[in-house]
Motif scaffolding. Structure first.
Motif, PDB file in Angstrom:
ATOM      1  N   GLU A   1      41.123  46.947  43.704  1.00 34.14           N
ATOM      2  CA  GLU A   1      40.157  45.839  43.707  1.00 34.14           C
ATOM      3  C   GLU A   1      39.739  45.476  42.291  1.00 34.14           C
ATOM      4  OE1 GLU A   1      36.841  46.705  46.259  1.00 34.14           O
ATOM      5  OE2 GLU A   1      38.100  46.756  48.060  1.00 34.14           O
ATOM      6  N   ARG A   2      39.470  46.487  41.456  1.00 32.91           N
ATOM      7  CA  ARG A   2      39.081  46.220  40.059  1.00 32.91           C
ATOM      8  C   ARG A   2      40.215  45.533  39.294  1.00 32.91           C
ATOM      9  NH1 ARG A   2      36.671  51.239  40.462  1.00 32.91           N
ATOM     10  NH2 ARG A   2      38.474  52.251  39.533  1.00 32.91           N
ATOM     11  N   MET A   3      41.432  45.989  39.530  1.00 36.22           N
ATOM     12  CA  MET A   3      42.566  45.443  38.783  1.00 36.22           C
ATOM     13  C   MET A   3      42.829  43.973  39.106  1.00 36.22           C
ATOM     14  SD  MET A   3      45.270  48.650  38.710  1.00 36.22           S
ATOM     15  CE  MET A   3      46.616  47.606  39.080  1.00 36.22           C
ATOM     16  N   TYR A   4      42.586  43.564  40.352  1.00 40.76           N
ATOM     17  CA  TYR A   4      42.941  42.210  40.773  1.00 40.76           C
ATOM     18  C   TYR A   4      41.736  41.355  41.144  1.00 40.76           C
ATOM     19  CZ  TYR A   4      47.552  44.088  40.535  1.00 40.76           C
ATOM     20  OH  TYR A   4      48.707  44.666  40.066  1.00 40.76           O
ATOM     21  N   ASP A   5      40.577  41.731  40.684  1.00 40.16           N
ATOM     22  CA  ASP A   5      39.369  40.956  40.925  1.00 40.16           C
ATOM     23  C   ASP A   5      39.457  39.630  40.176  1.00 40.16           C
ATOM     24  OD1 ASP A   5      36.858  39.905  41.237  1.00 40.16           O
ATOM     25  OD2 ASP A   5      35.784  41.650  40.461  1.00 40.16           O
ATOM     26  N   PRO A   6      39.406  38.498  40.887  1.00 38.59           N
ATOM     27  CA  PRO A   6      39.502  37.194  40.215  1.00 38.59           C
ATOM     28  C   PRO A   6      38.344  36.924  39.254  1.00 38.59           C
ATOM     29  CG  PRO A   6      39.605  36.937  42.613  1.00 38.59           C
ATOM     30  CD  PRO A   6      39.297  38.369  42.323  1.00 38.59           C
ATOM     31  N   GLY A   7      37.231  37.607  39.434  1.00 37.58           N
ATOM     32  CA  GLY A   7      36.078  37.395  38.568  1.00 37.58           C
ATOM     33  C   GLY A   7      36.115  38.182  37.272  1.00 37.58           C
ATOM     34  N   SER A   8      37.095  39.075  37.131  1.00 39.12           N
ATOM     35  CA  SER A   8      37.133  39.878  35.907  1.00 39.12           C
ATOM     36  C   SER A   8      37.748  39.078  34.758  1.00 39.12           C
ATOM     37  CB  SER A   8      37.928  41.165  36.134  1.00 39.12           C
ATOM     38  OG  SER A   8      39.289  40.870  36.306  1.00 39.12           O
ATOM     39  N   ASP A   9      37.416  39.512  33.552  1.00 40.96           N
ATOM     40  CA  ASP A   9      37.934  38.832  32.363  1.00 40.96           C
ATOM     41  C   ASP A   9      39.426  39.038  32.192  1.00 40.96           C
ATOM     42  OD1 ASP A   9      35.386  37.989  31.795  1.00 40.96           O
ATOM     43  OD2 ASP A   9      34.961  39.684  30.468  1.00 40.96           O
ATOM     44  N   LYS A  10      39.911  40.182  32.619  1.00 39.02           N
ATOM     45  CA  LYS A  10      41.309  40.530  32.406  1.00 39.02           C
ATOM     46  C   LYS A  10      41.883  41.060  33.712  1.00 39.02           C
ATOM     47  CE  LYS A  10      44.101  42.793  28.983  1.00 39.02           C
ATOM     48  NZ  LYS A  10      44.118  43.455  27.734  1.00 39.02           N
ATOM     49  N   VAL A  11      43.011  40.518  34.110  1.00 39.23           N
ATOM     50  CA  VAL A  11      43.655  40.955  35.346  1.00 39.23           C
ATOM     51  C   VAL A  11      44.571  42.127  35.035  1.00 39.23           C
ATOM     52  CG1 VAL A  11      45.210  40.278  37.206  1.00 39.23           C
ATOM     53  CG2 VAL A  11      43.549  38.653  36.304  1.00 39.23           C
ATOM     54  N   GLY A  12      44.607  43.100  35.916  1.00 41.34           N
ATOM     55  CA  GLY A  12      45.453  44.267  35.718  1.00 41.34           C
ATOM     56  C   GLY A  12      44.687  45.375  35.025  1.00 41.34           C
ATOM     57  N   ARG A  13      45.418  46.355  34.571  1.00 42.20           N
ATOM     58  CA  ARG A  13      44.781  47.483  33.885  1.00 42.20           C
ATOM     59  C   ARG A  13      44.305  47.046  32.509  1.00 42.20           C
ATOM     60  NH1 ARG A  13      48.908  50.027  36.861  1.00 42.20           N
ATOM     61  NH2 ARG A  13      48.129  51.780  38.040  1.00 42.20           N
ATOM     62  N   GLU A  14      43.181  47.591  32.104  1.00 46.14           N
ATOM     63  CA  GLU A  14      42.653  47.305  30.775  1.00 46.14           C
ATOM     64  C   GLU A  14      43.494  48.000  29.720  1.00 46.14           C
ATOM     65  OE1 GLU A  14      40.101  45.364  29.678  1.00 46.14           O
ATOM     66  OE2 GLU A  14      39.943  44.621  31.719  1.00 46.14           O
ATOM     67  N   ARG A  15      44.061  47.229  28.819  1.00 54.13           N
ATOM     68  CA  ARG A  15      44.811  47.805  27.705  1.00 54.13           C
ATOM     69  C   ARG A  15      44.926  46.758  26.607  1.00 54.13           C
ATOM     70  NH1 ARG A  15      49.139  46.903  31.559  1.00 54.13           N
ATOM     71  NH2 ARG A  15      50.543  45.343  30.735  1.00 54.13           N
ATOM     72  N   GLY A  16      45.132  47.220  25.403  1.00 51.48           N
ATOM     73  CA  GLY A  16      45.289  46.328  24.277  1.00 51.48           C
ATOM     74  C   GLY A  16      46.713  45.799  24.196  1.00 51.48           C
TER      75      GLY A  16
ATOM     76  N   LEU B   1      48.655  45.000  49.624  1.00 52.36           N
ATOM     77  CA  LEU B   1      48.709  43.538  49.744  1.00 52.36           C
ATOM     78  C   LEU B   1      47.746  43.029  50.811  1.00 52.36           C
ATOM     79  CD1 LEU B   1      52.533  42.820  49.441  1.00 52.36           C
ATOM     80  CD2 LEU B   1      50.765  42.395  47.737  1.00 52.36           C
ATOM     81  N   ALA B   2      47.719  43.686  51.971  1.00 53.70           N
ATOM     82  CA  ALA B   2      46.832  43.239  53.049  1.00 53.70           C
ATOM     83  C   ALA B   2      45.365  43.416  52.672  1.00 53.70           C
ATOM     84  CB  ALA B   2      47.145  44.000  54.325  1.00 53.70           C
ATOM     85  N   HIS B   3      45.038  44.542  52.064  1.00 55.22           N
ATOM     86  CA  HIS B   3      43.638  44.770  51.693  1.00 55.22           C
ATOM     87  C   HIS B   3      43.181  43.744  50.659  1.00 55.22           C
ATOM     88  CE1 HIS B   3      39.861  46.676  50.868  1.00 55.22           C
ATOM     89  NE2 HIS B   3      40.167  46.675  49.573  1.00 55.22           N
ATOM     90  N   LEU B   4      43.988  43.513  49.650  1.00 53.05           N
ATOM     91  CA  LEU B   4      43.583  42.546  48.624  1.00 53.05           C
ATOM     92  C   LEU B   4      43.507  41.132  49.195  1.00 53.05           C
ATOM     93  CD1 LEU B   4      45.475  43.938  45.508  1.00 53.05           C
ATOM     94  CD2 LEU B   4      43.040  44.129  46.062  1.00 53.05           C
ATOM     95  N   THR B   5      44.312  40.838  50.193  1.00 51.13           N
ATOM     96  CA  THR B   5      44.212  39.547  50.876  1.00 51.13           C
ATOM     97  C   THR B   5      42.917  39.488  51.686  1.00 51.13           C
ATOM     98  OG1 THR B   5      46.613  39.352  50.986  1.00 51.13           O
ATOM     99  CG2 THR B   5      45.352  37.995  52.512  1.00 51.13           C
ATOM    100  N   ASN B   6      42.595  40.573  52.373  1.00 51.82           N
ATOM    101  CA  ASN B   6      41.367  40.615  53.174  1.00 51.82           C
ATOM    102  C   ASN B   6      40.114  40.420  52.331  1.00 51.82           C
ATOM    103  OD1 ASN B   6      42.611  40.941  55.637  1.00 51.82           O
ATOM    104  ND2 ASN B   6      42.441  43.166  55.646  1.00 51.82           N
ATOM    105  N   VAL B   7      40.123  40.915  51.099  1.00 53.09           N
ATOM    106  CA  VAL B   7      38.929  40.766  50.252  1.00 53.09           C
ATOM    107  C   VAL B   7      38.981  39.480  49.422  1.00 53.09           C
ATOM    108  CG1 VAL B   7      38.412  43.236  50.180  1.00 53.09           C
ATOM    109  CG2 VAL B   7      39.837  42.227  48.384  1.00 53.09           C
ATOM    110  N   GLY B   8      40.001  38.657  49.637  1.00 52.86           N
ATOM    111  CA  GLY B   8      40.068  37.345  48.988  1.00 52.86           C
ATOM    112  C   GLY B   8      40.724  37.332  47.616  1.00 52.86           C
ATOM    113  N   TYR B   9      41.533  38.320  47.294  1.00 49.09           N
ATOM    114  CA  TYR B   9      42.155  38.394  45.972  1.00 49.09           C
ATOM    115  C   TYR B   9      43.622  37.956  45.986  1.00 49.09           C
ATOM    116  CZ  TYR B   9      38.107  41.246  44.621  1.00 49.09           C
ATOM    117  OH  TYR B   9      36.854  41.715  44.362  1.00 49.09           O
TER     118      TYR B   9
END
Length: 174
Positions: free
Chosen positions: A74-89, A137-145
């Protein structure tokens, strides 16, 4: 025989490789279509059935995935986050590219080589990966991501998932 090996005619490597990639490999896949179909059915069938189950019963995701994994996805694919995916430089992008290549080759090799166990290993890895990917995939679809996860999967998944299915088909042939 040694003389013949040393002084035999050498063929250029590039035409041999391109001939295999353009003709030999596709012909081999078509020749073994039954194994490819079985492998794809195990993988994509388990993925689709798991997605349907989780869509219909959203809390069932916790029977397949632990809470930390679900929250991480959920954190990795949250549309509201500044960066999609894992945080890395950006300096680690090349290292992550290498990690993903190694990871995907590892899964493909596991799926292939475990076919030596009366095909049970190949079947297990095809089903295991299908169920896990379907649950995510199903869970992230269920939460709207879905607008975040599906472009990611479509962008690179076609190669990786096809590779897993072809490796599984090869394992089933063993």
């Amino acid at each position: 025989r040694a003389h013949q090996q040393l002084y035999r005619r050498r063929y250029p490597l590039l035409p041999l490789i391109s001939g295999f990639l353009l003709r030999g490999f596709p012909q081999a896949v078509r020749r073994q279509w039954r194994f490819v179909l079985l492998s794809s059915t195990l993988f994509y069938g388990s993925l689709a059935l798991t997605m349907l189950w989780i869509w219909l019963q959203p809390t069932a995701v916790y029977t397949l995935l632990d809470t930390d994994t679900v929250l991480s996805m959920e954190r990795m694919y949250d549309p509201g986050s500044d960066k999609v995916g894992r945080e890395r430089g950006s300096d680690t992008d090349f290292m992550m590219f290498g990690f993903y290549i190694q990871h995907n080759i590892g899964i493909a090799f596991q799926t292939f080589s475990s076919g030596l166990l009366l095909t049970l290993g190949s079947q297990f890895f095809l089903l295991f990966n299908g169920v896990n990917i379907g649950a995510v995939l199903a869970h992230l679809t269920n939460v709207g991501y879905q607008q975040m996860i599906f472009p990611f999967v479509i962008g690179h998944g076609a190669f990786e998932l096809t590779g897993i299915c072809l490796s599984g088909a090869s394992g089933l042939m063993l």
